[in-house]
Design an enzyme around this catalytic site. Structure first.
Site, PDB file in Angstrom:
ATOM      1  N   TRP A 102       0.859  -1.146  -0.191  1.00 53.98           N
ATOM      2  CA  TRP A 102       0.074  -0.061  -0.115  1.00 53.98           C
ATOM      3  C   TRP A 102       0.837   1.411  -0.032  1.00 53.98           C
ATOM      4  O   TRP A 102       0.504   2.192  -0.654  1.00 53.98           O
ATOM      5  CB  TRP A 102      -1.012  -0.065   1.231  1.00 53.98           C
ATOM      6  N   ASP A 172      -1.937   6.597   6.084  1.00 50.37           N
ATOM      7  CA  ASP A 172      -2.978   5.589   5.549  1.00 50.37           C
ATOM      8  C   ASP A 172      -3.086   4.731   6.882  1.00 50.37           C
ATOM      9  O   ASP A 172      -2.458   3.842   7.291  1.00 50.37           O
ATOM     10  CB  ASP A 172      -2.412   4.855   4.584  1.00 50.37           C
ATOM     11  N   LYS A 196     -12.158  -2.413   6.908  1.00 48.66           N
ATOM     12  CA  LYS A 196     -11.112  -3.092   7.570  1.00 48.66           C
ATOM     13  C   LYS A 196     -11.557  -3.228   8.977  1.00 48.66           C
ATOM     14  O   LYS A 196     -12.112  -4.228   9.608  1.00 48.66           O
ATOM     15  CB  LYS A 196      -9.667  -2.821   7.447  1.00 48.66           C
TER      16      LYS A 196
HETATM   17  C1  LIG Z   1      -7.145  -2.213   2.006  1.00 49.23           C
HETATM   18  C2  LIG Z   1      -6.174  -1.196   2.212  1.00 49.23           C
HETATM   19  C3  LIG Z   1      -6.006  -0.106   1.136  1.00 49.23           C
HETATM   20  C4  LIG Z   1      -6.901  -0.018  -0.049  1.00 49.23           C
HETATM   21  O1  LIG Z   1      -8.103   0.363   0.534  1.00 49.23           O
HETATM   22  P1  LIG Z   1      -9.024   0.661  -0.668  1.00 49.23           P
HETATM   23  O2  LIG Z   1     -10.196   1.237   0.210  1.00 49.23           O
HETATM   24  O3  LIG Z   1      -9.448  -0.661  -1.434  1.00 49.23           O
HETATM   25  O4  LIG Z   1      -8.832   1.653  -2.018  1.00 49.23           O
HETATM   26  C5  LIG Z   1      -5.085   0.812   1.167  1.00 49.23           C
HETATM   27  N1  LIG Z   1      -4.366   0.814   2.168  1.00 49.23           N
HETATM   28  C6  LIG Z   1      -4.414  -0.060   3.328  1.00 49.23           C
HETATM   29  C7  LIG Z   1      -3.487   0.034   4.450  1.00 49.23           C
HETATM   30  C8  LIG Z   1      -5.159  -1.132   3.504  1.00 49.23           C
HETATM   31  O5  LIG Z   1      -5.288  -2.122   4.242  1.00 49.23           O
END
Ligand SMILES: *Cc1c(COP(=O)(O)O)cnc(C)c1O
Length: 359
Positions: A102, A172, A196
């Site tokens: 990511w 993030d 998540k």
């Molecule tokens: C799942 C995830 C993403 C991607 O998220 P989307 O909502 O599918 O764009 C980005 N960063 C992390 C840390 C993730 O776990």
């Protein structure tokens, strides 16, 4: 009622209480004779849902007036481009810590907008660790330091916020958002896809500090990409049902003792699982000890056939979602807030039994 032991990395398990409440209100929201899904986002019912979610989030994270909360769409992946689009103009630079898939995707997008410095990368060890203090040096004059607080795929997590020498953090936090208290004054922006640890897919929560927001690009940027447009009043239709469910998750967090209590429970669940992994060499953790994630526990077995068999036999017992991401292989148990301690105990019992049979 049948509920599986759900270890999916995302979309992931939600608290049963939250789903029950949503179910009870699904067809008739507060005597309106309509579902909240069927009501205007500018009507009084949704305005209240939206305001209450903001209020609860503010309280849980201890956000002061200095932060704006945005309920957006497009996932964390859209934030990968929105952050640099808004802040990397007129020659501005940014620094990114590269700790996994990511992070790499965020860096790739940012490079479309400006000069990117990567003071730390653990790619040469297949992202088995996050940096400790002193492992990197920021050389330029970046507008922000971006990091991925929890690396969902590789099972690593920053135990505390990284060093940044006063540079605002952009995080993030998709896979550990609301799993523990945060030192919010260090953040310029924190964003998370809800699916998540915080709600259903479709909602991206973005928290922006106002002094950072002031520096966001205000001309020559499409409205939907502009934090300035998105802050404050609703620019377009928000994902109303996802925000409603997110609000129910926040209510659930509040009534279960808030982020401190959640952090304690998450530590206990993860400690039990790692203790089992470390108890001999049948199971082998993939992340370095000091970098281990409390959310996504990744481990290998002696060979791939055993791993396949492990996943299949576990599924027979309704232990679901345990297959690791293909870039790491093996097993990944995602044990987010809503994953019950009993599910972790059931997994550990299964691991012992599997090792007894195959070890
Ligand atoms: C799942 C995830 C993403 C991607 O998220 P989307 O909502 O599918 O764009 C980005 N960063 C992390 C840390 C993730 O776990």
């Amino acid at each position: 009622m049948f509920r599986s032991h759900n270890f999916s990395a995302g979309p992931a398990i939600l608290p049963a209480e939250v789903l029950e409440k949503a179910k009870s209100e699904l067809l008739d929201y507060k005597n309106t004779g309509s579902s909240i899904m069927e009501l205007s986002h500018r009507g009084p019912e949704y305005i209240e849902v939206d305001a209450l979610a903001r209020e609860r989030l503010t309280k849980l994270l201890g956000l002061g007036d200095e932060f704006e909360i945005l309920f957006l769409q497009g996932g964390a992946s859209t934030q990968f481009l929105m952050v640099p689009y808004n802040f990397l103009y007129d020659g501005a630079e940014a620094a990114y810590l590269n700790t996994g898939t990511w992070s790499k995707k965020a860096i790739k997008e940012a490079k479309l907008f400006g000069n990117i410095e990567v003071p730390f990368s653990s790619e040469d060890s297949n992202f088995s660790r996050v940096p400790a203090a002193g492992d990197y040096e920021i050389k330029g004059n970046p507008a922000y330091l971006h990091f991925t607080s929890n690396n969902t795929i590789f099972g690593t997590q920053f135990p505390v916020e990284p060093e940044s020498g006063g540079i605002p953090l952009v995080c993030d936090a998709s896979s550990d958002f609301l799993s523990r208290p945060l030192d919010m004054k260090r953040y310029g922006i924190l964003y998370a896809g809800a699916q998540k640890n915080a709600g259903p897919a479709g909602l991206t929560v973005v928290i922006v500090r106002k002094d950072m927001l002031e520096k966001a690009k205000s001309d020559a940027i499409p409205s939907m990409m502009s934090y300035k447009t998105q802050a404050g009043t609703m620019f377009n239709t928000p994902p109303t049902f996802a925000v409603y469910l997110f609000g129910l998750v926040l209510e659930w967090l509040e009534s279960n003792g808030g982020l401190q209590a959640m952090a304690k429970q998450n530590e206990e669940k993860a400690a039990k699982l790692y203790t089992e992994i470390d108890s001999d060499d049948f199971y082998r953790g993939t992340a370095e000890q000091a970098s281990r994630s409390l959310m996504n526990v990744t481990f290998r077995l002696p060979d791939e056939n055993l791993e396949k068999e492990f996943v299949a036999k576990a599924a027979d017992l309704h232990l679901n979602g345990l297959k690791g991401h293909r870039s790491v292989g093996g097993i990944r148990a995602s044990i987010y807030n809503a994953c019950l301690p009993e599910s972790v105990d059931t997994l550990i019992d299964f691991m012992r039994e599997f090792r007894r049979m195959k070890g």
